[in-house]
Design a protein around this motif. Structure first.
Motif, PDB file in Angstrom:
ATOM      1  N   SER A 105      49.801 106.735  79.495  1.00  0.00           N
ATOM      2  CA  SER A 105      49.644 106.117  78.374  1.00  0.00           C
ATOM      3  C   SER A 105      48.272 106.276  77.768  1.00  0.00           C
ATOM      4  CB  SER A 105      49.813 104.580  78.452  1.00  0.00           C
ATOM      5  OG  SER A 105      49.411 103.921  77.296  1.00  0.00           O
ATOM      6  N   THR A 106      48.209 106.916  76.586  1.00  0.00           N
ATOM      7  CA  THR A 106      46.922 107.119  75.957  1.00  0.00           C
ATOM      8  C   THR A 106      46.468 105.754  75.596  1.00  0.00           C
ATOM      9  OG1 THR A 106      47.679 109.394  74.996  1.00  0.00           O
ATOM     10  CG2 THR A 106      45.734 108.151  73.873  1.00  0.00           C
ATOM     11  N   THR A 107      47.428 104.918  75.080  1.00  0.00           N
ATOM     12  CA  THR A 107      46.924 103.447  74.974  1.00  0.00           C
ATOM     13  C   THR A 107      46.355 102.841  75.995  1.00  0.00           C
ATOM     14  OG1 THR A 107      48.952 103.265  73.500  1.00  0.00           O
ATOM     15  CG2 THR A 107      47.816 101.195  73.997  1.00  0.00           C
ATOM     16  N   HIS A 108      46.750 102.964  77.399  1.00  0.00           N
ATOM     17  CA  HIS A 108      46.089 102.417  78.499  1.00  0.00           C
ATOM     18  C   HIS A 108      44.580 103.203  78.605  1.00  0.00           C
ATOM     19  CE1 HIS A 108      48.986 100.138  81.353  1.00  0.00           C
ATOM     20  NE2 HIS A 108      48.252  99.405  80.738  1.00  0.00           N
ATOM     21  N   ALA A 109      44.671 104.347  78.485  1.00  0.00           N
ATOM     22  CA  ALA A 109      43.444 105.177  78.626  1.00  0.00           C
ATOM     23  C   ALA A 109      42.413 104.615  77.649  1.00  0.00           C
ATOM     24  CB  ALA A 109      43.707 106.759  78.323  1.00  0.00           C
ATOM     25  N   LEU A 110      42.887 104.408  76.166  1.00  0.00           N
ATOM     26  CA  LEU A 110      41.813 103.761  75.184  1.00  0.00           C
ATOM     27  C   LEU A 110      41.523 102.394  75.711  1.00  0.00           C
ATOM     28  CD1 LEU A 110      43.567 105.128  72.246  1.00  0.00           C
ATOM     29  CD2 LEU A 110      41.161 105.856  72.740  1.00  0.00           C
ATOM     30  N   THR A 111      42.438 101.755  76.123  1.00  0.00           N
ATOM     31  CA  THR A 111      42.005 100.362  76.621  1.00  0.00           C
ATOM     32  C   THR A 111      40.866 100.505  77.649  1.00  0.00           C
ATOM     33  OG1 THR A 111      44.238  99.618  75.976  1.00  0.00           O
ATOM     34  CG2 THR A 111      43.131  98.332  77.391  1.00  0.00           C
ATOM     35  N   GLY A 112      41.301 101.284  78.766  1.00  0.00           N
ATOM     36  CA  GLY A 112      40.159 101.384  79.862  1.00  0.00           C
ATOM     37  C   GLY A 112      38.676 101.754  79.445  1.00  0.00           C
ATOM     38  N   ALA A 113      38.801 103.018  78.346  1.00  0.00           N
ATOM     39  CA  ALA A 113      37.821 103.316  77.850  1.00  0.00           C
ATOM     40  C   ALA A 113      37.004 102.361  76.775  1.00  0.00           C
ATOM     41  CB  ALA A 113      37.997 104.581  77.100  1.00  0.00           C
ATOM     42  N   LEU A 114      37.604 101.614  75.997  1.00  0.00           N
ATOM     43  CA  LEU A 114      36.959 100.235  75.450  1.00  0.00           C
ATOM     44  C   LEU A 114      36.136  99.503  76.533  1.00  0.00           C
ATOM     45  CD1 LEU A 114      39.572  99.114  72.855  1.00  0.00           C
ATOM     46  CD2 LEU A 114      37.174  99.938  72.185  1.00  0.00           C
ATOM     47  N   ALA A 115      36.965  99.072  77.544  1.00  0.00           N
ATOM     48  CA  ALA A 115      36.068  98.269  78.416  1.00  0.00           C
ATOM     49  C   ALA A 115      35.053  98.925  79.170  1.00  0.00           C
ATOM     50  CB  ALA A 115      37.238  97.658  79.501  1.00  0.00           C
ATOM     51  N   GLY A 116      35.207 100.206  79.538  1.00  0.00           N
ATOM     52  CA  GLY A 116      34.093 101.038  80.339  1.00  0.00           C
ATOM     53  C   GLY A 116      32.918 101.022  79.562  1.00  0.00           C
ATOM     54  N   ALA A 117      33.134 101.723  78.241  1.00  0.00           N
ATOM     55  CA  ALA A 117      32.025 102.024  77.409  1.00  0.00           C
ATOM     56  C   ALA A 117      31.471 100.534  76.763  1.00  0.00           C
ATOM     57  CB  ALA A 117      32.497 103.053  76.288  1.00  0.00           C
ATOM     58  N   GLY A 118      32.335  99.396  76.833  1.00  0.00           N
ATOM     59  CA  GLY A 118      31.780  98.184  76.356  1.00  0.00           C
ATOM     60  C   GLY A 118      30.772  97.781  77.528  1.00  0.00           C
ATOM     61  N   PHE A 119      31.306  98.051  79.009  1.00  0.00           N
ATOM     62  CA  PHE A 119      30.486  97.295  79.995  1.00  0.00           C
ATOM     63  C   PHE A 119      29.083  98.062  80.057  1.00  0.00           C
ATOM     64  CE2 PHE A 119      34.262  95.280  81.783  1.00  0.00           C
ATOM     65  CZ  PHE A 119      33.781  93.966  81.958  1.00  0.00           C
ATOM     66  N   ALA A 120      29.340  99.619  79.766  1.00  0.00           N
ATOM     67  CA  ALA A 120      28.023 100.373  79.725  1.00  0.00           C
ATOM     68  C   ALA A 120      27.163 100.032  78.721  1.00  0.00           C
ATOM     69  CB  ALA A 120      28.300 101.826  79.825  1.00  0.00           C
ATOM     70  N   GLY A 121      27.665  99.453  77.525  1.00  0.00           N
ATOM     71  CA  GLY A 121      26.833  99.264  76.451  1.00  0.00           C
ATOM     72  C   GLY A 121      26.286  97.812  76.200  1.00  0.00           C
TER      73      GLY A 121
END
Length: 321
Positions: A105-121
């Motif tokens: 799921s690209t939707t799942h990939a985007l969801t994970g990416a939002l969280a990962g980049a969010g925690f990093a930032g």
């Protein structure tokens, strides 16, 4: 510089989305022997493109949902480096899955990416409750509904003799229409999620963003979809034309409903769930391959998060150099 980089990363995620997802609406056409892989892919890509363009007029609810607002601080949402990291994390996740032939799921990939980049930032300022409510609940719920609906629709269609074991002109026409509708709905549901990443770029007309994403989704599907096509068409379950039509109709109904209610469901989960529902009903499901796909699904969110966090760090270094 960052605007050009952001556009390139969004085009990359759109390309990988097309490669991994364009066949999902038409997998039953190929799997049931109704048409060849290439014919199914051309039909699915054309209807996905039409859905992507229609999303420019009908998909603004999902455009707002995937802007990241309410999940990470607004200051981060407006950062091109953050959005580029989200796009890169999601694109790399889909790219890796496509190389191994796994429909994710690209939707799942985007969801994970939002969280990962969010925690990093922003560290602890990521609102996990909002992330779960807006994204994770619909994503985990949709495959269960698809499994049940896929099996139920097949039993109903068989009872009223609209799902025969062999091809007929009427069945073929209905099957093509339902597969086209599923692909159209996929374009309608997925395109705004990627266009939302362009909202922070100054001077970009969002309408041209929809066109660019639609073109890249189509190119990804036409150039790099064969491995995922084989998995979806042949390796989830065996099916005859009537069973394929039932799976296609189930996918079309669920994704279309979700799109018009701005629910970020995964076409992957719905499509595979519908096929699995048929396989369970007919006792022809290929459980080993289903298990491999489920494992890929489980790792999509953490993989997207990790790759996006790394991307945020790398993009930050590039910005300082």
């Amino acid at each position: 510089m960052f605007t050009a980089f952001l556009i390139l990363t969004v085009c990359f995620v759109a390309f990988t989305n097309g490669a991994n997802a364009n066949f999902k609406g038409v997998a039953s056409l190929y799997g049931s022997g109704t048409t060849s892989l290439r014919q199914a892919l051309y039909w699915g890509t054309a209807m996905t493109f039409a859905g992507s363009i229609a999303a420019a007029f009908l998909g603004h609810g999902l455009l707002k949902t995937f802007s990241g607002r309410g999940i990470v601080p607004d200051s981060l949402v407006q950062s091109p480096s953050f959005v580029s990291a989200v796009a890169l994390g999601a694109a790399l996740t889909s790219f890796l899955a496509t190389r191994f032939g796994f429909p994710v799921s690209t939707t799942h990939a985007l969801t994970g990416a939002l969280a990962g980049a969010g925690f990093a930032g922003s560290g602890s300022e990521v609102h996990l409750e909002a992330l779960g409510k807006l994204f994770l609940y619909p994503l985990f719920f949709s495959p269960v509904v698809a499994v049940i609906l896929g099996g139920l629709i097949y039993l109903i269609l068989r009872a009223i003799r609209l799902a025969p074991d062999h091809r007929t002109p009427t069945l073929d026409a209905l099957h093509f229409l339902s597969a086209g509708a599923a692909s159209f709905a996929r374009g309608l549901n997925d395109t705004p999620k990627m266009v939302a990443l362009l909202l922070v770029a100054p001077g970009i007309d969002v309408r041209w963003g929809f066109v660019a994403v639609a073109v890249m989704i189509a190119l990804g599907g036409l150039l790099d979809a064969d491995k995922v096509a084989e998995t979806l068409g042949k390796k989830v379950t065996a099916m005859n034309p009537g069973q394929g039509f039932a799976a296609s109709l189930s996918t079309a109904c669920l994704v279309t409903t979700a799109s018009f209610h701005s629910l970020p469901v995964s076409t992957t989960h719905v499509s595979v769930g519908s096929l699995l529902g048929i396989g369970i009903t007919t006792r022809q499901a290929h459980w080993r391959k289903v298990g491999e796909i489920l494992l890929a699904w489980i790792t999509t969110v953490p993989c997207g998060a990790l790759l996006a966090a790394i991307s945020y760090w790398v993009v930050g270094l590039l910005g300082k150099s």
